[in-house]
Design an enzyme around this catalytic site. Structure first.
Site, PDB file in Angstrom:
ATOM      1  N   ARG A 145      82.894   2.365  57.514  1.00 12.09           N
ATOM      2  CA  ARG A 145      82.593   0.974  58.049  1.00 12.09           C
ATOM      3  C   ARG A 145      81.147   0.953  58.499  1.00 12.09           C
ATOM      4  O   ARG A 145      80.662  -0.065  58.416  1.00 12.09           O
ATOM      5  CB  ARG A 145      83.284   0.654  59.356  1.00 12.09           C
ATOM      6  CG  ARG A 145      83.261  -0.728  59.878  1.00 12.09           C
ATOM      7  CD  ARG A 145      84.346  -1.315  60.556  1.00 12.09           C
ATOM      8  NE  ARG A 145      85.335  -0.183  61.467  1.00 12.09           N
ATOM      9  CZ  ARG A 145      84.885   0.071  62.364  1.00 12.09           C
ATOM     10  NH1 ARG A 145      83.408  -0.154  63.097  1.00 12.09           N
ATOM     11  NH2 ARG A 145      85.503   0.902  63.023  1.00 12.09           N
ATOM     12  N   TYR A 192      75.421 -24.151  49.988  1.00 16.57           N
ATOM     13  CA  TYR A 192      76.529 -23.559  49.570  1.00 16.57           C
ATOM     14  C   TYR A 192      77.707 -24.259  50.518  1.00 16.57           C
ATOM     15  O   TYR A 192      77.477 -24.083  51.928  1.00 16.57           O
ATOM     16  CB  TYR A 192      76.527 -22.310  49.466  1.00 16.57           C
ATOM     17  CG  TYR A 192      77.929 -21.377  49.233  1.00 16.57           C
ATOM     18  CD1 TYR A 192      78.297 -21.656  47.709  1.00 16.57           C
ATOM     19  CD2 TYR A 192      78.673 -20.843  49.976  1.00 16.57           C
ATOM     20  CE1 TYR A 192      79.552 -21.220  47.511  1.00 16.57           C
ATOM     21  CE2 TYR A 192      79.860 -20.156  49.367  1.00 16.57           C
ATOM     22  CZ  TYR A 192      80.293 -20.440  48.210  1.00 16.57           C
ATOM     23  OH  TYR A 192      81.401 -19.821  47.954  1.00 16.57           O
ATOM     24  N   ASP A 233      68.681 -18.101  50.740  1.00 12.88           N
ATOM     25  CA  ASP A 233      69.976 -17.750  49.913  1.00 12.88           C
ATOM     26  C   ASP A 233      69.245 -18.138  48.419  1.00 12.88           C
ATOM     27  O   ASP A 233      69.032 -19.121  47.973  1.00 12.88           O
ATOM     28  CB  ASP A 233      71.093 -18.723  50.201  1.00 12.88           C
ATOM     29  CG  ASP A 233      72.174 -18.406  49.153  1.00 12.88           C
ATOM     30  OD1 ASP A 233      72.206 -17.818  48.313  1.00 12.88           O
ATOM     31  OD2 ASP A 233      73.371 -18.895  49.803  1.00 12.88           O
ATOM     32  N   LYS A 276      77.498 -12.998  41.990  1.00 12.70           N
ATOM     33  CA  LYS A 276      77.296 -13.844  41.063  1.00 12.70           C
ATOM     34  C   LYS A 276      76.105 -13.040  39.940  1.00 12.70           C
ATOM     35  O   LYS A 276      76.855 -12.131  39.310  1.00 12.70           O
ATOM     36  CB  LYS A 276      76.467 -15.147  41.377  1.00 12.70           C
ATOM     37  CG  LYS A 276      77.004 -15.763  42.642  1.00 12.70           C
ATOM     38  CD  LYS A 276      78.373 -16.524  42.432  1.00 12.70           C
ATOM     39  CE  LYS A 276      79.230 -16.761  43.543  1.00 12.70           C
ATOM     40  NZ  LYS A 276      78.686 -17.409  44.732  1.00 12.70           N
TER      41      LYS A 276
HETATM   42  C1  LIG Z   1      78.959 -17.871  45.922  1.00 10.76           C
HETATM   43  C2  LIG Z   1      77.924 -18.225  46.724  1.00 10.76           C
HETATM   44  C3  LIG Z   1      77.661 -17.847  48.144  1.00 10.76           C
HETATM   45  C4  LIG Z   1      78.988 -16.921  48.952  1.00 10.76           C
HETATM   46  O1  LIG Z   1      79.112 -15.804  48.291  1.00 10.76           O
HETATM   47  P1  LIG Z   1      80.351 -15.037  48.019  1.00 10.76           P
HETATM   48  O2  LIG Z   1      80.362 -13.872  47.595  1.00 10.76           O
HETATM   49  O3  LIG Z   1      81.507 -16.030  47.531  1.00 10.76           O
HETATM   50  O4  LIG Z   1      81.006 -14.860  49.702  1.00 10.76           O
HETATM   51  C5  LIG Z   1      76.593 -18.006  49.077  1.00 10.76           C
HETATM   52  N1  LIG Z   1      75.746 -18.608  48.566  1.00 10.76           N
HETATM   53  C6  LIG Z   1      75.693 -19.183  47.019  1.00 10.76           C
HETATM   54  C7  LIG Z   1      74.460 -19.955  46.672  1.00 10.76           C
HETATM   55  C8  LIG Z   1      76.825 -18.901  46.525  1.00 10.76           C
HETATM   56  O5  LIG Z   1      76.582 -19.167  44.979  1.00 10.76           O
END
Ligand SMILES: *Cc1c(COP(=O)(O)O)cnc(C)c1O
Length: 392
Positions: free
Chosen positions: A52, A105, A177, A202
């Protein structure tokens, strides 16, 4: 500082900060699928105590991401949302104020509306493409600006460098982000941001095999604080998922290259078609912020959105008629994925709010994959025929 010439991103993705397997020299770093680690003598470990807190395989992925971000350290999380949640709980306290991009998001919106708001964290969703709107939103208790650029799903851009100057003049931290572009196409930290966040689910993984997230910063004090809060919350990446993501990371530059080329081809084809009302792709000269995209991005990425000259019902029928493009949430994978944000990622937003943000009910978001673009275009053609008949 070493005087070796800097490596290119393609090489860094494969070899950058690579941790080697000293035990058997396996070319792939092993999966350390373990909860705990044996003490050599009481209290003496080889650097890992409990998974962890840290894990060698997760650490190998962190080294790889740090190399691409151009930082000494990065941290990996169980999900992108785990990364964002850990960031907020590490840096904020009750009474603090956060400024966020208003097109962002859906999960990030939910975190503030449904969770952090209950803990007296104040927040404002602002059009961060408008620098004056950001300046006006700053309060004495503001701590953090959290932006997404390009924003999901309208592709609206925010000027990272300009926003970093505004943030730093008021002693705020700027977090970006950067899931849509990754540090390879837009290095948020070089542009002046304090924290770069990625959903590794992604493009970094790229194969729809895992859920994960990362945070990178030059500030080692912030890294240590994040490490402590991650250990406390239990939001660390799992070893198997880190290992799979590490394999994806190696082909990221090659994949992004193809994603960008195919997306540009599809965007141009859509824009030229009279059955298409509008295309949102920062690489098109018709995109309102094309000049900003040229300035802060090294390429335009694999994401785009468009609207058909059709009703909402017809637009949804178009999505259903596609055979190669797959209707599924998520993005950045080898498969071309298509969604209708109004019924998927942004379904929590009321209609008038969605319309104000440019997320119309007929907006279609496309994550262009690695299939041959002519096959994708043929797929669009046959799906168009089901909605518009044969005629253009
Ligand atoms: C998918 C996504 C997230 C969240 O990520 P997860 O891995 O699904 O928790 C945050 N920001 C953007 C732009 C995303 O496409």
């Amino acid at each position: 500082m070493s005087d070796k010439p800097a490596l290119q991103p393609e090489t860094i993705a494969i070899h950058g900060n690579r941790v080697r397997d000293n035990q058997f020299n396996s070319i792939l770093f092993p999966i350390h699928q373990t909860a705990t680690y044996i003490h050599e003598t009481v209290g003496v470990t080889k650097g890992f105590g409990y998974s962890r807190g840290g894990n060698p395989t997760v650490n190998a992925l962190e080294q790889g991401i740090a190399a691409l971000e151009g930082t000494a350290s990065a941290l990996c999380f169980r999900s992108g949302m785990g990364a964002i949640t850990t960031l907020c709980l590490a840096l904020l306290k009750a009474g603090d104020h956060v400024i966020l991009s208003e097109v962002i998001y859906g999960g990030t919106m939910r975190l503030f509306h449904q969770v952090l708001g209950n803990f007296n964290v104040e927040y404002s969703f602002v059009d961060t493409s408008n620098l004056d709107a950001v300046r006006q939103a700053i309060r004495p208790n503001s701590k953090l600006i959290f932006i997404e650029t390009p924003a999901n799903p309208t592709m609206k851009l925010t000027d990272i460098h300009a926003l970093a100057e505004i943030a730093h003049a008021s002693n705020l931290l700027l977090a970006v982000d950067n899931t849509f572009l990754t540090p390879l196409l837009q290095n948020s930290l070089k542009l002046g941001a304090d924290i770069s966040m990625l959903s590794t689910t992604k493009y970094i993984d790229g194969h729809n095999a895992t859920i994960g997230g990362s945070l990178a910063t030059h500030d080692e004090a912030v890294i240590e604080r994040l490490r402590l809060v991650r250990k406390t919350l239990g939001t660390i990446q799992a070893p198997m998922d880190a290992w799979l993501t590490l394999q994806g990371l190696k082909t990221l530059p090659a994949r992004l290259d193809v994603h960008c080329r195919h997306a540009a081809r599809v965007a141009e084809w859509l824009e030229a078609d009279p059955r298409v009302h509008r295309v949102y792709y920062p690489g098109l000269s018709s995109f309102p912020q094309h000049e900003l995209a040229l300035r802060q991005q090294s390429a335009f990425g694999g994401m785009l959105a468009f609207e058909l000259n059709a009703t909402v019902e017809e637009s949804l029928r178009f999505i259903d008629a596609l055979k190669i493009c797959t209707c599924a949430e998520s993005l950045g994978s080898v498969e071309t994925l298509i969604t209708n944000p109004a019924t998927a990622s942004h379904c929590d937003l009321p209609l008038d709010e969605r319309e104000r943000l440019g997320i119309s009910d007929r907006l279609i978001r496309l994550s262009v994959g690695l299939e041959a673009p002519q096959d994708l275009i043929a797929d669009f053609e046959q799906a168009f025929a089901t909605v518009f008949g044969g005629a253009k």
